[in-house]
Design a protein around this motif. Structure first.
Motif, PDB file in Angstrom:
ATOM      1  N   ILE A  26      41.658  62.254 101.081  1.00  0.00           N
ATOM      2  CA  ILE A  26      41.049  61.898 102.357  1.00  0.00           C
ATOM      3  C   ILE A  26      41.288  60.418 102.630  1.00  0.00           C
ATOM      4  CG2 ILE A  26      39.279  63.694 102.267  1.00  0.00           C
ATOM      5  CD1 ILE A  26      37.252  61.473 101.674  1.00  0.00           C
ATOM      6  N   SER A  38      38.484  61.110 107.049  1.00  0.00           N
ATOM      7  CA  SER A  38      39.426  62.047 107.660  1.00  0.00           C
ATOM      8  C   SER A  38      40.261  62.709 106.583  1.00  0.00           C
ATOM      9  CB  SER A  38      40.375  61.315 108.615  1.00  0.00           C
ATOM     10  OG  SER A  38      39.665  60.644 109.612  1.00  0.00           O
ATOM     11  N   GLN A  39      40.537  63.988 106.762  1.00  0.00           N
ATOM     12  CA  GLN A  39      41.415  64.714 105.851  1.00  0.00           C
ATOM     13  C   GLN A  39      42.829  64.629 106.391  1.00  0.00           C
ATOM     14  OE1 GLN A  39      40.207  68.704 104.952  1.00  0.00           O
ATOM     15  NE2 GLN A  39      42.220  69.285 104.254  1.00  0.00           N
ATOM     16  N   VAL A  40      43.775  64.315 105.510  1.00  0.00           N
ATOM     17  CA  VAL A  40      45.176  64.241 105.906  1.00  0.00           C
ATOM     18  C   VAL A  40      45.773  65.642 105.758  1.00  0.00           C
ATOM     19  CG1 VAL A  40      47.401  63.156 105.473  1.00  0.00           C
ATOM     20  CG2 VAL A  40      45.300  61.849 105.113  1.00  0.00           C
ATOM     21  N   GLU A  41      46.259  66.177 106.872  1.00  0.00           N
ATOM     22  CA  GLU A  41      46.835  67.526 106.884  1.00  0.00           C
ATOM     23  C   GLU A  41      48.306  67.481 106.469  1.00  0.00           C
ATOM     24  OE1 GLU A  41      44.909  70.034 107.265  1.00  0.00           O
ATOM     25  OE2 GLU A  41      43.164  69.032 108.094  1.00  0.00           O
ATOM     26  N   GLU A  42      48.895  68.634 106.210  1.00  0.00           N
ATOM     27  CA  GLU A  42      50.290  68.719 105.762  1.00  0.00           C
ATOM     28  C   GLU A  42      51.266  68.101 106.748  1.00  0.00           C
ATOM     29  OE1 GLU A  42      51.484  72.616 104.574  1.00  0.00           O
ATOM     30  OE2 GLU A  42      49.801  72.855 103.213  1.00  0.00           O
ATOM     31  N   ASP A  43      50.961  68.196 108.048  1.00  0.00           N
ATOM     32  CA  ASP A  43      51.859  67.642 109.060  1.00  0.00           C
ATOM     33  C   ASP A  43      51.615  66.154 109.325  1.00  0.00           C
ATOM     34  OD1 ASP A  43      49.478  67.689 110.456  1.00  0.00           O
ATOM     35  OD2 ASP A  43      50.226  68.916 112.105  1.00  0.00           O
ATOM     36  N   SER A  45      48.772  64.820 110.379  1.00  0.00           N
ATOM     37  CA  SER A  45      47.664  64.594 111.302  1.00  0.00           C
ATOM     38  C   SER A  45      46.362  64.437 110.514  1.00  0.00           C
ATOM     39  CB  SER A  45      47.550  65.744 112.301  1.00  0.00           C
ATOM     40  OG  SER A  45      47.235  66.952 111.637  1.00  0.00           O
ATOM     41  N   LEU A  46      45.352  63.899 111.179  1.00  0.00           N
ATOM     42  CA  LEU A  46      44.055  63.676 110.545  1.00  0.00           C
ATOM     43  C   LEU A  46      43.010  64.593 111.150  1.00  0.00           C
ATOM     44  CD1 LEU A  46      44.012  59.779 110.451  1.00  0.00           C
ATOM     45  CD2 LEU A  46      44.556  61.334 108.583  1.00  0.00           C
ATOM     46  N   THR A  47      42.160  65.159 110.305  1.00  0.00           N
ATOM     47  CA  THR A  47      41.033  65.971 110.737  1.00  0.00           C
ATOM     48  C   THR A  47      39.762  65.214 110.387  1.00  0.00           C
ATOM     49  OG1 THR A  47      42.252  68.014 110.315  1.00  0.00           O
ATOM     50  CG2 THR A  47      39.863  68.193 110.489  1.00  0.00           C
ATOM     51  N   ASP A  48      38.918  64.988 111.373  1.00  0.00           N
ATOM     52  CA  ASP A  48      37.692  64.226 111.205  1.00  0.00           C
ATOM     53  C   ASP A  48      36.716  64.976 110.295  1.00  0.00           C
ATOM     54  OD1 ASP A  48      35.830  62.178 111.653  1.00  0.00           O
ATOM     55  OD2 ASP A  48      34.960  63.279 113.346  1.00  0.00           O
TER      56      ASP A  48
END
Length: 65
Positions: A26, A38-43, A45-48
């Motif tokens: 994160i 934020s979680q870093v996604e495979e692509d 992008s960040l998810t709050d």
């Protein structure tokens, strides 16, 4: 410094007031005395993840940075 999500000390600095936990992947940002997660996604992008913590928890954890 410990990760507020997993309590790991494997935290790296990636920018001004930005950190990364190598254990749970994160990104942590310190903004105006409040910690934002934020979680870093495979692509890339960040998810709050702030909605998983109460505001008082994020402010208290920010004081540890």
């Amino acid at each position: 410094m410990k990760c507020p999500n997993c309590a790991s000390t494997d935290i790296g600095k990636i920018g001004v007031n930005q950190f990364y936990c190598w254990n749970c992947f994160i990104e942590l940002s310190l903004q105006e005395g409040k910690l934002s997660l934020s979680q870093v996604e495979e692509d890339g992008s960040l998810t709050d993840l702030d909605d998983l913590f109460q505001d008082s928890e994020l402010e208290a954890k920010a004081n540890g940075f």
